[in-house]
Design an enzyme around this catalytic site. Structure first.
Site, PDB file in Angstrom:
ATOM      1  CE  LYS A 245      -3.234   2.623   2.796  1.00 52.39           C
ATOM      2  NZ  LYS A 245      -4.484   2.520   3.984  1.00 52.39           N
ATOM      3  CG  ASP A 250      -5.729   7.929   4.354  1.00 48.30           C
ATOM      4  OD1 ASP A 250      -6.644   8.676   3.782  1.00 48.30           O
ATOM      5  OD2 ASP A 250      -5.851   6.744   5.265  1.00 48.30           O
ATOM      6  CE  LYS A 257      -6.784   8.849   7.965  1.00 47.07           C
ATOM      7  NZ  LYS A 257      -7.534   7.709   8.388  1.00 47.07           N
ATOM      8  CG  ASP A 268      -2.122   5.260   4.542  1.00 51.93           C
ATOM      9  OD1 ASP A 268      -1.828   4.046   5.418  1.00 51.93           O
ATOM     10  OD2 ASP A 268      -3.173   5.518   4.321  1.00 51.93           O
ATOM     11  CG  ASP A 327     -10.132   7.374   6.384  1.00 54.86           C
ATOM     12  OD1 ASP A 327      -9.175   7.097   5.788  1.00 54.86           O
ATOM     13  OD2 ASP A 327     -10.305   7.561   7.725  1.00 54.86           O
ATOM     14  CD  GLU A 329      -6.767   5.018   2.378  1.00 51.17           C
ATOM     15  OE1 GLU A 329      -7.837   5.294   3.001  1.00 51.17           O
ATOM     16  OE2 GLU A 329      -5.759   5.012   2.705  1.00 51.17           O
ATOM     17  NE  ARG A 331     -11.002  -1.316   3.676  1.00 49.94           N
ATOM     18  CZ  ARG A 331     -11.572  -1.505   5.030  1.00 49.94           C
ATOM     19  NH1 ARG A 331     -12.739  -1.880   5.099  1.00 49.94           N
ATOM     20  NH2 ARG A 331     -10.620  -0.823   6.076  1.00 49.94           N
TER      21      ARG A 331
HETATM   22  N1  BES Z   1      -4.247   4.732   6.766  1.00 44.87           N
HETATM   23  C1  BES Z   1      -5.537   4.397   7.457  1.00 44.87           C
HETATM   24  C2  BES Z   1      -5.259   3.280   8.758  1.00 44.87           C
HETATM   25  C3  BES Z   1      -4.192   3.746   9.638  1.00 44.87           C
HETATM   26  C4  BES Z   1      -4.629   4.139  10.957  1.00 44.87           C
HETATM   27  C5  BES Z   1      -2.852   3.622   9.492  1.00 44.87           C
HETATM   28  C6  BES Z   1      -3.828   4.426  11.908  1.00 44.87           C
HETATM   29  C7  BES Z   1      -1.628   3.920  10.291  1.00 44.87           C
HETATM   30  C8  BES Z   1      -2.399   4.412  11.581  1.00 44.87           C
HETATM   31  C9  BES Z   1      -6.685   3.745   6.560  1.00 44.87           C
HETATM   32  O1  BES Z   1      -6.677   4.099   5.355  1.00 44.87           O
HETATM   33  C10 BES Z   1      -8.010   3.910   7.371  1.00 44.87           C
HETATM   34  O2  BES Z   1      -8.345   5.116   7.366  1.00 44.87           O
HETATM   35  N2  BES Z   1      -8.696   2.803   7.788  1.00 44.87           N
HETATM   36  C11 BES Z   1     -10.045   3.385   8.537  1.00 44.87           C
HETATM   37  C12 BES Z   1     -10.920   2.165   7.562  1.00 44.87           C
HETATM   38  C13 BES Z   1     -12.420   2.614   8.258  1.00 44.87           C
HETATM   39  C14 BES Z   1     -12.894   3.920   7.696  1.00 44.87           C
HETATM   40  C15 BES Z   1     -13.033   1.425   7.740  1.00 44.87           C
HETATM   41  C16 BES Z   1      -9.655   2.973  10.078  1.00 44.87           C
HETATM   42  O3  BES Z   1      -9.088   2.276  10.186  1.00 44.87           O
HETATM   43  O4  BES Z   1     -10.326   4.070  10.761  1.00 44.87           O
HETATM   44 ZN    ZN Z   2      -4.643   4.744   4.441  1.00 45.88          ZN
HETATM   45 MN    MN Z   3      -7.769   5.944   5.176  1.00 41.08          MN
END
Ligand code: BES
Ligand code: ZN
Ligand code: MN
Length: 477
Positions: A245, A250, A257, A268, A327, A329, A331
Site C-alpha cells: 500500500k 491519507d 479524518k 500511509d 477513508d 481507501e 483496500r
Molecule cells: N491509513 C488508515 C489506517 C491507519 C490508521 C494507518 C492508523 C496508520 C495508523 C486507513 O486508510 C484508514 O483510514 N482506515 C480506516 C478504515 C475505516 C474507515 C473502515 C480506519 O481504520 O479507521
Molecule cells: Zn490509509
Molecule cells: Mn484511510
C-alpha cells in the site's frame, strides 16, 4: 547512509574501533577486556545497561548488559546491538566493534548484533544535521563462511529497512507517487535483474483499475502511479508477488479524518516502502527466485473531483464496490494491485499495508496482523517474522466476516456500518481479489511507526522490509 559490517579476526585488545562492545551476563564476571579499568565494577550485566570504560588511554570499551544467560537469544542480541550503538553516539564515534557473546549460535547472534546496531543508527537527517554516524561494524570473531554470510545478509536487510524508514519519514510534499516511481526506476537501473513499469493516471484508468482511479480522483496536482517491479533471479519456479500500500498521504478523502494527528498519515505508504526496499535488497543479494512487486501509489485527498461516499466503482476484476467511506481507501487500491500482480504472473501473493486503525486496538505496536487463506504460506510468513523479529499474529477468516463485506446494491461495500472486526473485515474484502492464488495479508498500521522498541525507537520501523527479504530467501533456498 549505508553501514558496513564484517568479521575481523583480531584480538579485541588490539582493535582500533572507536568503541569496542563486550557483553556481560547478569551475575557473571566482568569481561576480561574491561577488568581492571577504572569504574569497571559499575558494569552489572543488567539487560539494557551500558557502561563506557577506558582500560587504557587510547582504548574505549562499552560493557553491555545481556541479562540472564538462560534468557539470551537473537532478539536480546538485537537489543544489545542497539544499546552499543547508542553508546557509540554518546562518544561521538563512527566505528563499532563487537566481541561475540559465548552464548547462542554464533552466526545468528553476530547477525543480530549487526541488525540492532544498524537499525538503531537510523536518523532522519534530511532536513537538519544528523546525530549518529555509525559507518562501520566489526565482529571480532574467527572468520568463517556461515558467520560471514549471515552478517552480509543482515547488513543488506538492515540498510534496506533504514532506506524504507527514510521513505516513511519523508513528508507527502517530497515522497509523492512519482518520487516512489523514481526510486523504483533507480533500483531497476542499479540491478540488471530488475525491470520496472510505471503507469500514469490515464493508463490506470484505461487498464480498468477502478479502485486506484477512484482514490486518486481527488488529487489533480499529485498524480497517481501504478509501479510494477519484476525481479528475475532464477528464471523458473514459483513467482512471489509482493504488494505494498502506497498512499503517500491519507486525509481520509471526503470522509475526512480529524486534524489532530493527520500529519502522521504521511506514513500511509509504509507497505510500499517496505516492498520497494525489500526488492532492492533481494536484488543486491542476488537471491535465486523470481518476483513481481506492485505498488499502487496515490494520495487520498478531498476536492470537487474526489470520490464521494456512496459512489460505486468497478475494480480490475469486475467486482463492484459501494464506497461508503472514502477513508477505507487502502483496500480499494490494493484490490486492483492484487489482481494486477496475479495477472502479471505471481503464483503467491503477500500484501503489506497500513490498513486499519483497528489493528492498533487489537495488537498494539508489538504484532502486525497476518490474515491468510493458505496455511502453508501463513506458516512461512510467521517463520520469517520470527526470524527477523518483525512479529505477526494470525487472525481468522470466516464466512460470517465475509458476509459483512457484501453490498446491497453492489458486490461489496468498502466499510461496514457495524464496527465489527475492522482488521478482518478489510482482510475479507481483499480476499475477493486474490485470483485464487495463495495469499497473505499483513496489516502494519500498528507496527510501521512508533513502536518504541530498542532498535526502532519512536519513529518509523521499516516494518516488513527484512521479513519480506527473509521470506524470499526461504523460497530461494
Ligand atoms: N491509513 C488508515 C489506517 C491507519 C490508521 C494507518 C492508523 C496508520 C495508523 C486507513 O486508510 C484508514 O483510514 N482506515 C480506516 C478504515 C475505516 C474507515 C473502515 C480506519 O481504520 O479507521
Ligand atoms: Zn490509509
Ligand atoms: Mn484511510
Amino acid at each position: 547512509m549505508s553501514v558496513d559490517a564484517e568479521t575481523v579476526e583480531i584480538d579485541p585488545a588490539e582493535c582500533s574501533a572507536d568503541l569496542v562492545a563486550v557483553g556481560m551476563f547478569e551475575d557473571e564476571a566482568i569481561p576480561t577486556l574491561a577488568t581492571g579499568a577504572p569504574g569497571s565494577r559499575d558494569a552489572s550485566g543488567k539487560k539494557g545497561s551500558a557502561v563506557v570504560l577506558y582500560p587504557s588511554e587510547d582504548r574505549r570499551v562499552v560493557v553491555v548488559g545481556l541479562g540472564r544467560r538462560e534468557d539470551f537469544g537473537v532478539e536480546e542480541a538485537r537489543v544489545a546491538g542497539a544499546t552499543s550503538q547508542e553508546a557509540l553516539v554518546g562518544v561521538n564515534g563512527g566505528s563499532l566493534a563487537f566481541v561475540l557473546p559465548d552464548e547462542g549460535p554464533a552466526p545468528r547472534v553476530a547477525a543480530a548484533l549487526v541488525e540492532g546496531a544498524i537499525l538503531s543508527s537510523f536518523d532522519f537527517d534530511h532536513f537538519r544535521e544528523g546525530e549518529g554516524r555509525l559507518e562501520k561494524i566489526e565482529i571480532l570473531a574467527p572468520v568463517d563462511d556461515e558467520t560471514d554470510s549471515a552478517i552480509r545478509f543482515s547488513r543488506v536487510c538492515s540498510n534496506a529497512a533504514n532506506r524504507a524508514r527514510h521513505l516513511q519519514s519523508l513528508p507527502a510534499n517530497f515522497a509523492t507517487p512519482e518520487f516512489l516511481a523514481d526510486r523504483a526506476r533507480e533500483i531497476a537501473g542499479a540491478h540488471p535483474a530488475v525491470e520496472v513499469e510505471v503507469l500514469d493516471r490515464e493508463q490506470i484508468i484505461a487498464a480498468g483499475m477502478g479502485g486506484l482511479a477512484a482514490v486518486s480522483s481527488g488529487g489533480r496536482e499529485v498524480e497517481p502511479r501504478l509501479i510494477t517491479l519484476k525481479y528475475t533471479g532464477r528464471g523458473s519456479g514459483e513467482v512471489l508477488g509482493l504488494i505494498g500500500k502506497s498512499v503517500t498521504f491519507d486525509t481520509g478523502g471526503i470522509s475526512i479524518k480529524p486534524s489532530a494527528d493527520m500529519h502522521e498519515m504521511k506514513m500511509d505508504m509504509s507497505g510500499g516502502a517496505a516492498v520497494l526496499e525489500a526488492v532492492a535488497a533481494i536484488a543486491e543479494l542476488e537471491l535465486e527466485l523470481d518476483l513481481i512487486a506492485v505498488l499502487p501509489a496515490t494520495e487520498n485527498v478531498p476536492s470537487g473531483t474526489a470520490l464521494k461516499p456512496g459512489d460505486v466503482i468497478t475494480q480490475l476484476n469486475g467486482k463492484t464496490v459501494e464506497v461508503t467511506n472514502t477513508d477505507a481507501e487502502g483496500r480499494l487500491i490494493l484490490a486492483d494491485a492484487l489482481v494486477h500482480c496475479a495477472r502479471q504472473g505471481a503464483d503467491r501473493l503477500v500484501d503489506i499495508a497500513t490498513l486499519t486503525g483497528a489493528v492498533l486496538v487489537g495488537l498494539g505496536s508489538t504484532y502486525a496482523a497476518l490474515i491468510s487463506d493458505d496455511d502453508d504460506l501463513a506458516a512461512e510468513v510467521t517463520a520469517a517474522a520470527e526470524e527477523t523479529g518483525e512479529l505477526v499474529w494470525r487472525l481468522p477468516l470466516h464466512e460470517e466476516y465475509f458476509e459483512l463485506t457484501k453490498g446491497e446494491i453492489t458486490d461489496l461495500v468498502n466499510a461496514s456500518p457495524q464496527r465489527k472486526a475492522g482488521t478482518i473485515y478489510a482482510g475479507s474484502f481483499l480476499e475477493q481479489f486474490t485470483e485464487g492464488r495463495p495469499w497473505a495479508h499483513l496489516d502494519i498500521a500498528g507496527t510501521a511507526w512508533g513502536t518504541g522498541r530498542a532498535y526502532w525507537g519512536k519513529g518509523p520501523t521499516g516494518f516488513g522490509t527484512r521479513l519480506l527479504v527473509e521470506l524470499a530467501r526461504r523460497q530461494a533456498s
